[in-house]
Design a protein around this motif. Structure first.
Motif, PDB file in Angstrom:
ATOM      1  N   GLU A 160      -4.919  -4.522   2.149  1.00  0.00           N
ATOM      2  CA  GLU A 160      -4.240  -5.735   1.697  1.00  0.00           C
ATOM      3  C   GLU A 160      -2.915  -5.885   2.448  1.00  0.00           C
ATOM      4  N   GLN A 186      -0.332  -7.928   2.242  1.00  0.00           N
ATOM      5  CA  GLN A 186       0.924  -8.116   1.503  1.00  0.00           C
ATOM      6  C   GLN A 186       1.454  -6.799   0.955  1.00  0.00           C
ATOM      7  N   ILE A 187       0.528  -5.919   0.567  1.00  0.00           N
ATOM      8  CA  ILE A 187       0.973  -4.612   0.066  1.00  0.00           C
ATOM      9  C   ILE A 187       1.533  -3.784   1.220  1.00  0.00           C
ATOM     10  N   ARG A 232       2.908  -4.909   3.774  1.00  0.00           N
ATOM     11  CA  ARG A 232       4.173  -5.512   4.160  1.00  0.00           C
ATOM     12  C   ARG A 232       5.337  -4.980   3.329  1.00  0.00           C
ATOM     13  N   PHE A 233       5.156  -4.921   2.001  1.00  0.00           N
ATOM     14  CA  PHE A 233       6.317  -4.481   1.217  1.00  0.00           C
ATOM     15  C   PHE A 233       6.510  -2.968   1.314  1.00  0.00           C
ATOM     16  N   SER A 243       8.344  -2.521   4.566  1.00  0.00           N
ATOM     17  CA  SER A 243       9.758  -2.921   4.530  1.00  0.00           C
ATOM     18  C   SER A 243      10.573  -1.925   3.707  1.00  0.00           C
ATOM     19  N   ASP A 271      -4.755   3.961   0.356  1.00  0.00           N
ATOM     20  CA  ASP A 271      -5.344   3.142  -0.700  1.00  0.00           C
ATOM     21  C   ASP A 271      -6.796   3.591  -0.889  1.00  0.00           C
ATOM     22  N   LYS A 277      -1.319   1.336  -9.014  1.00  0.00           N
ATOM     23  CA  LYS A 277      -0.899  -0.046  -8.786  1.00  0.00           C
ATOM     24  C   LYS A 277      -0.812  -0.777 -10.118  1.00  0.00           C
ATOM     25  N   PRO A 278       0.119  -1.664 -10.333  1.00  0.00           N
ATOM     26  CA  PRO A 278       1.221  -1.969  -9.419  1.00  0.00           C
ATOM     27  C   PRO A 278       2.353  -0.948  -9.565  1.00  0.00           C
ATOM     28  N   PHE A 279       3.075  -0.761  -8.471  1.00  0.00           N
ATOM     29  CA  PHE A 279       4.184   0.193  -8.504  1.00  0.00           C
ATOM     30  C   PHE A 279       5.395  -0.458  -7.855  1.00  0.00           C
ATOM     31  N   THR A 290      -4.633  -6.094  -7.147  1.00  0.00           N
ATOM     32  CA  THR A 290      -4.120  -6.121  -5.774  1.00  0.00           C
ATOM     33  C   THR A 290      -3.033  -7.185  -5.593  1.00  0.00           C
ATOM     34  N   THR A 328       0.058  -6.215  -7.513  1.00  0.00           N
ATOM     35  CA  THR A 328       0.799  -5.142  -6.843  1.00  0.00           C
ATOM     36  C   THR A 328       1.682  -5.726  -5.741  1.00  0.00           C
ATOM     37  N   ALA A 329       1.099  -6.645  -4.971  1.00  0.00           N
ATOM     38  CA  ALA A 329       1.868  -7.270  -3.897  1.00  0.00           C
ATOM     39  C   ALA A 329       3.045  -8.045  -4.481  1.00  0.00           C
ATOM     40  N   VAL A 337       4.630  -7.680  -7.430  1.00  0.00           N
ATOM     41  CA  VAL A 337       5.655  -6.789  -7.979  1.00  0.00           C
ATOM     42  C   VAL A 337       6.408  -6.104  -6.829  1.00  0.00           C
ATOM     43  N   GLY A 338       5.658  -5.617  -5.845  1.00  0.00           N
ATOM     44  CA  GLY A 338       6.269  -4.883  -4.744  1.00  0.00           C
ATOM     45  C   GLY A 338       7.169  -5.766  -3.903  1.00  0.00           C
ATOM     46  N   LEU A 339       6.700  -6.976  -3.616  1.00  0.00           N
ATOM     47  CA  LEU A 339       7.507  -7.865  -2.782  1.00  0.00           C
ATOM     48  C   LEU A 339       8.787  -8.279  -3.500  1.00  0.00           C
ATOM     49  N   ALA A 379      11.020  -5.445  -3.305  1.00  0.00           N
ATOM     50  CA  ALA A 379      11.557  -5.269  -1.958  1.00  0.00           C
ATOM     51  C   ALA A 379      12.746  -6.198  -1.733  1.00  0.00           C
TER      52      ALA A 379
END
Lengths: 230, 503
Positions: free
Chosen positions: A14, A16-17, A19-20, A23, A56, A105-107, B284, B287-288, B290-292, B295
């Motif tokens: 994924e 987007q995952i 990506r963060f 970063s 993952d 997830k989510p973390f 999924t 998760t993105a 929350v994580g973004l 960040a």
């Protein structure tokens, strides 16, 4: 720790995952490389020698758990598993296959960085001579003298209690499954006798934890095992 | 079936007449030879006639033939001829021996014949039974069982049958179109394990279809000619016949059960793969999200205070969606009815500690009093699920009571149970506490307190799966108490350490 040259491989389909995670890790000074399939992950692990894998479990080309033994066949690089499933069986399987820790997830970024640091610190410590003196809370353990002190007073541990404590210390900051601890402390024949482990963990907590009902060092990972926090 | 049972009076009378005719014919045939043959040989010819009569017509006619033979021999062949008078007294010995030999050989022969006839009938029945067993073993539908049984009844028993199977409630009814079947008698036959005959004068037999595990129904049987006698004589055959049908019906029943459970397994597999796919696909993006958001807060490019707050809110909302999804998935798994519990013997204290640790951030500023008895035995439960129950109860207590009051966790052994309670000092509960545990039920309608009303329903499912109970009550002095029980059982023993010397 010299984070500037520490390479972390993130294996996640994924974007987007990735990506963060990238970063967050880059902000901490790590170098991040990415893979979105198991095949690419194995190639990068062999070619780039990352210091940590963030894996993952749900990959498009194969089950992420299957990647772990493949890596373990030739490398002891720490593996942090990301599991979208809250199923404890998955985590146990991944850990028994050789993973070091997991994040469900989510973390948040905070959890991710804490686990990353802890695993890399462990790796760092494992490379040099280990200090025979270990301290956590008000407890001091002298592994050379086999002596345990709490608040300066000696603590009496039975041989099994001591063996359990040293097994936990040796694997500090990573999750140990029930099966693994039972095999290490009691022997392979006890792999299913989880009540032994639970009783002895409770006894250790009574002797070493400031509040045994809310342990801070010998932490329960429900349905999975224990984590020893230094 | 060979007719060897009782015969009609006309048939019987005819046999005696034939016996007499055979004797007469013998006399007529032997008469021309009277002067050429010795009397002893004539006697043998008559004995042969008796044997023939015995073979063909049975015991009674054989007796008649023996007496007639002696009479005819005396009349025609013993001087003086054409008179029953006897000139030579030694012929009296001949008569006596002839009569005795005639009677004995006649009876033996007739007995032999009857045994042969019966053996043949038995063999035919056995063969027919074997045949029906083979066909029933291959029957795939109840209709096939019925047709095979009917064919056997018609060909071998000269009878009609009806098979009465219990309905879903386990009661027996007479089938439509078989007006000769009496439902009440059939129901009696179904309940009593024994063979059941109708009242005197009736012509129907009712036999339970006894199969290995239980009686599967009732066989009603009636002869086409309406006579019950021939059937009553075949008890063993009928019992075997009925139990063959019973076994066939039972086999079909289990085949159906197996097929149904196979379908259940398949649909269960589909359901759980759907659930895990959903769980993955929903988690999924969460998760993105929350994580973004995280960040943004932790990132190097600094946000203004307001932006930071917005990012925190996004994260928080994402976590809330995640919590709801988790609860929905939990509920979906639990309501399937067959949760697989991973029960292990463990101290309650550990799972209480794990729950408090899991809710660490939520309960940061809350005082929690944990009061568990020191000597509590190990309890067998699924730690993951009980942790979820404790977390749900703690979250509720936290949500519904002012932050300055403590939450109390207590446990006590009560008989064969352990009772665990989570109590708060909030406003307490409405009157009807049982409804709180219904799915999508909430203590207060349209309240500002977030939640979907799944938490307590999940708790109830988990506790009931463990064989316990969950209840709610208002606490003396104000506040709500949720308590659940778990059975205590007998914990496994633990070997003591041999040496207790210091480490």
């Amino acid at each position: 720790m010299d984070a500037a040259r520490t390479k972390v491989l993130i294996i996640e389909d994924e974007r987007q995952i990735r990506r963060f995670v990238r970063s967050a890790l880059e902000d901490e000074g790590y170098e991040v490389i990415e893979a979105d399939t198991a095949a690419a992950a194995l190639k990068l692990t062999a070619g780039e020698h990352p210091a940590l894998l963030i894996l993952d479990l749900g990959l498009p080309d194969r089950d992420g758990i299957g990647v772990i033994p493949d890596v373990r066949a030739w490398s002891d690089v720490p593996i942090l598993v990301l599991s979208a499933r809250a199923q404890e069986e998955e985590k146990v399987k991944a850990l028994d296959a050789g993973a070091d820790d997991y994040l469900t997830k989510p973390f948040g970024v905070g959890e991710l960085l804490a686990r990353t640091h802890a695993l890399l610190r462990r790796r760092h410590a494992a490379q040099g001579n280990r200090d025979p003196l270990v301290a956590f809370g008000t407890v001091r353990v002298d592994l050379a003298r086999r002596a345990v002190e709490r608040d300066g007073a000696p603590v009496h541990l039975t041989p099994i209690e001591y063996r359990l404590l040293t097994a936990l210390i040796a694997n500090a900051n990573r999750v140990l499954t029930h099966r693994r601890l039972l095999a290490d402390v009691w022997g392979a024949g006890y792999a299913e006798s989880t009540h032994y482990l639970r009783i002895y963990v409770a006894r250790l907590r009574e002797k070493l934890e400031p509040d045994p009902a809310r342990p801070q060092h010998i932490v329960t990972e429900t349905g999975v095992g224990y984590r020893f926090k230094l | 079936m060979q007719s060897h049972g009782p015969h009609t009076p006309t048939q019987l009378r005819r046999r005696y007449i034939y016996a007499a005719l055979v004797c007469a014919a013998t006399a007529a045939l032997a008469l021309p030879l009277r002067d050429r043959l010795d009397a002893a040989n004539i006697v043998v010819i008559f004995l042969l006639a008796v044997v023939i009569v015995a073979l063909r017509y049975g015991r009674g006619p054989a007796v008649l033939a023996a007496f007639l033979s002696v009479g005819l021999f005396d009349f025609f062949f013993v001087p003086p001829h054409y008179s029953l008078a006897v000139s030579d007294a030694q012929y009296l010995v001949t008569f006596a021996v002839m009569l005795i030999v005639g009677l004995i050989t006649g009876q033996l022969t007739a007995g032999l014949r009857q045994a042969a006839v019966e053996a043949m009938a038995r063999e035919n029945n056995t063969r027919a039974l074997y045949e029906v067993a083979r066909e029933l073993a291959g029957a795939l539908t109840f209709q096939q069982v019925l047709e095979t049984s009917q064919r056997f009844a018609l060909n071998t028993l000269e009878s009609r049958i009806a098979l009465l199977l219990p309905d879903a409630e386990g009661s027996i009814h007479a089938p439509a179109g078989a007006d000769w079947v009496d439902g009440v008698t059939a129901a009696l036959a179904y309940q009593s394990p024994a063979y059941f005959e109708n009242d005197a004068g009736a012509s129907v037999l009712y036999l339970p279809l006894a199969a290995p595990s239980r009686v599967r129904g009732v066989l009603a049987i009636i002869r086409i000619d309406g006579r019950i006698g021939p059937l009553s004589d075949l008890r063993q055959l009928l019992d075997a016949y009925a139990s063959l049908i019973g076994i066939a019906v039972e086999r079909l029943h289990y085949a159906e059960v197996a097929q149904r459970s196979q379908m259940q397994v398949a649909s269960e597999r589909l359901r759980s793969s759907l659930l895990s796919a959903l769980s993955h696909d929903v988690r999924t993006p969460i998760t993105a999200l929350v994580g973004l958001a995280d960040a943004l807060v932790h990132g190097k490019s600094p946000l203004t205070g307001a932006q930071c707050e917005i990012a925190e809110s996004i994260r928080e909302q994402g976590m809330r969606i995640n919590e709801m999804v988790s609860k929905l998935l939990d509920m979906a798994r639990l309501s399937a009815g067959h949760v697989k519990l991973r029960r292990e013997w463990q101290p309650l204290k550990e799972v209480v500690g794990a729950s408090l640790q899991l809710l660490g951030a939520t309960l940061r500023d809350r005082q929690i009093n944990v009061d568990l008895p020191q000597d509590m035995p190990l309890i067998e439960f699924d730690a993951v699920l009980i942790e979820r129950v404790l977390c749900n109860l703690l979250e509720n207590a936290h949500k519904y009571s002012p932050a300055e009051f403590p939450i109390d966790i207590t446990a006590a052994v009560r008989g064969a149970l352990i009772e665990v309670a989570v109590c708060d000092r909030g406003p307490g509960l409405p009157q009807d506490t049982a409804r709180l545990f219904e799915i999508f039920e909430r203590g207060e309608r349209e309240s500002a307190t977030p939640g979907v009303g799944l938490g307590l329903a999940i708790c109830r499912s988990v506790i009931e799966a463990h064989g316990g109970m969950i209840t709610a009550c208002n606490r003396p002095g104000g506040g709500a108490c949720f308590s659940f029980t778990l059975p205590l059982g007998t914990p496994p023993s633990i070997e003591p350490e041999e040496t207790m010397s210091g480490a």
